[in-house]
Design an enzyme around this catalytic site. Structure first.
Site, PDB file in Angstrom:
ATOM      1  N   LYS A   1     -13.300  -7.428  -8.151  1.00 40.47           N
ATOM      2  CA  LYS A   1     -13.804  -7.624  -6.792  1.00 40.47           C
ATOM      3  C   LYS A   1     -15.272  -8.012  -6.916  1.00 40.47           C
ATOM      4  CE  LYS A   1     -10.852  -4.871  -3.833  1.00 40.47           C
ATOM      5  NZ  LYS A   1      -9.757  -4.197  -4.536  1.00 40.47           N
TER       6      LYS A   1
ATOM      7  N   LYS B   1       0.845  -1.206   0.000  1.00 43.85           N
ATOM      8  CA  LYS B   1       0.000   0.000   0.000  1.00 43.85           C
ATOM      9  C   LYS B   1       0.879   1.254   0.000  1.00 43.85           C
ATOM     10  CE  LYS B   1      -4.067  -2.023   0.197  1.00 43.85           C
ATOM     11  NZ  LYS B   1      -5.036  -1.929  -0.896  1.00 43.85           N
TER      12      LYS B   1
END
Ligand SMILES: [Mg+2]
Length: 375
Positions: free
Chosen positions: A271, A165
């Protein structure tokens, strides 16, 4: 085979790591899950889930899921759960958008279909591809040393894919810190490992280009979701030497086709609840495959039910295009269902049982908050 009743449950899924931090100062401590059971006239019960990643990830939130189900559930009572496209039609007739809410019903229909047919969901989704699916780690933003240690822990557990991240604010260290974080995560790289640097749409073209200026020429990493808008992404794309995978920007068929038409990316994060369920994800997988895009099969977050949907989709995705799957169980400490798919050496295999192969724990999901039945 007809749907006769739908029950909706709520569950709070605690984040396993305390506080989950994303670019832009976003923080998450727990996730509000909607768990749904879909009952059929032959006694079959299918299970589905929708757990948005808070209310600031994409345009979805848990209260909205349950409000939308109030419109969607009555529209599918009486329909055959195996007719996935017709279920989508019925849902689209009463509500535009709201992919996250439609997902809970859609996934439950696939579970019911599999149970009725005696087939695992991956076999309904085109057929099982043998061998474990590689699961990706999630390396939260932290100091470079802490992130390097987190990669090492995951490597020791067998993980070969790592999602790092990034998206540091200027005051925090900005693009130079992000480059340092990437450098630290790649420092002990082993052959066969694959790395993403995920900004969750939190950077500008300027900040990504500055970050890249700090990275060695031969850095082998894919930039995920660098910017929040198409304009920024396309501007960066024309000047970026690294491959780009898009996630938040691709939420439906039209987004994916736009990405292909504008050559905006090399891969897509599918997703399940962001795309609108397994039916939509399967359709988008075909479109992405035809364009030669690599895929990361995930969900926003969720319980074992969410992971089961991910794993069956990933288990049937062509291996040369499947980069990884996400195991949301690693993000939450609450256990909702039994699901026999342990991560061993960084990989997981969808079970053979009919349907998703999950057994919900009644104590964990509690009494229904809404029940929908035919007249
Ligand atoms: Mg992402």
């Amino acid at each position: 085979m007809r749907i006769t009743r739908i029950e909706v449950h709520e569950a709070e899924l605690a984040y396993a790591g305390g506080v989950y931090r994303l670019s832009g100062g976003r923080e998450y401590r727990a996730f509000d899950a909607t768990i749904l059971s879909l009952h059929c006239d032959d006694g079959t019960v299918g299970w589905g889930e929708s757990t948005p990643f808070g209310s600031t990830y994409v345009a979805a939130h848990a209260g909205g899921v349950r409000a939308a189900l109030d419109l969607l559930a009555p529209a599918v009572i009486g329909l055959d759960p195996r007719s996935h496209d017709r279920i989508q039609d019925a849902m689209n007739t009463v509500l535009t958008g709201h992919a996250a809410a439609k997902t809970a019903i859609d996934v439950a229909c696939w579970d019911a279909h599999g149970k009725a047919a005696g087939l695992a969901v991956c076999d309904l989704l085109g057929g099982r591809i043998a061998g474990p699916v590689p699961v990706i780690s999630s390396i939260g933003s932290d100091t470079p040393d802490a992130m390097r240690a987190s990669v090492a822990r995951h490597r020791k557990a067998g993980f070969r894919g790592h999602s790092v991240k990034i998206g540091a604010g200027e005051a925090e260290g900005g693009p130079a810190l992000d480059a340092e974080r990437i450098g630290a995560c790649l420092a002990d790289r082993q052959p066969g490992e694959w790395y993403l640097a995920d900004a969750n749409g939190g950077m500008t073209p300027e900040s990504v280009l500055r970050m890249m200026a700090h990275l060695p020429e031969n850095t082998d990493i894919v930039i995920e979701a660098p910017c929040a808008s198409w304009r920024e992404t396309l501007s960066l794309r024309s000047r970026c030497r690294l491959p780009i995978l898009l996630d938040e920007l691709i939420q439906d068929d039209a987004d994916l086709i736009h990405a292909i038409a504008t050559d905006a990316c090399d891969g897509v994060g599918l997703k399940i609840s962001k795309q609108g369920g397994l039916t939509a994800s399967q359709r988008q997988r075909v479109i992405a495959s035809a364009a030669g895009m690599v895929m990361s099969v995930q969900d926003t977050t969720g319980s074992e039910i969410s992971f089961a949907a991910i794993l069956h989709m990933a288990q049937s995705t062509p291996r040369h295009l499947l980069r990884c799957a996400l195991d949301p169980r690693s993000m939450v400490s609450t256990r909702i269902a039994e699901f026999d798919a342990p991560v061993i050496n960084g990989g997981a295999t969808a079970p053979d049982q009919p349907g998703l192969g999950i057994t919900p724990n009644p104590n964990a999901i509690g009494a229904p908050v809404a029940i929908y039945e035919g007249a």
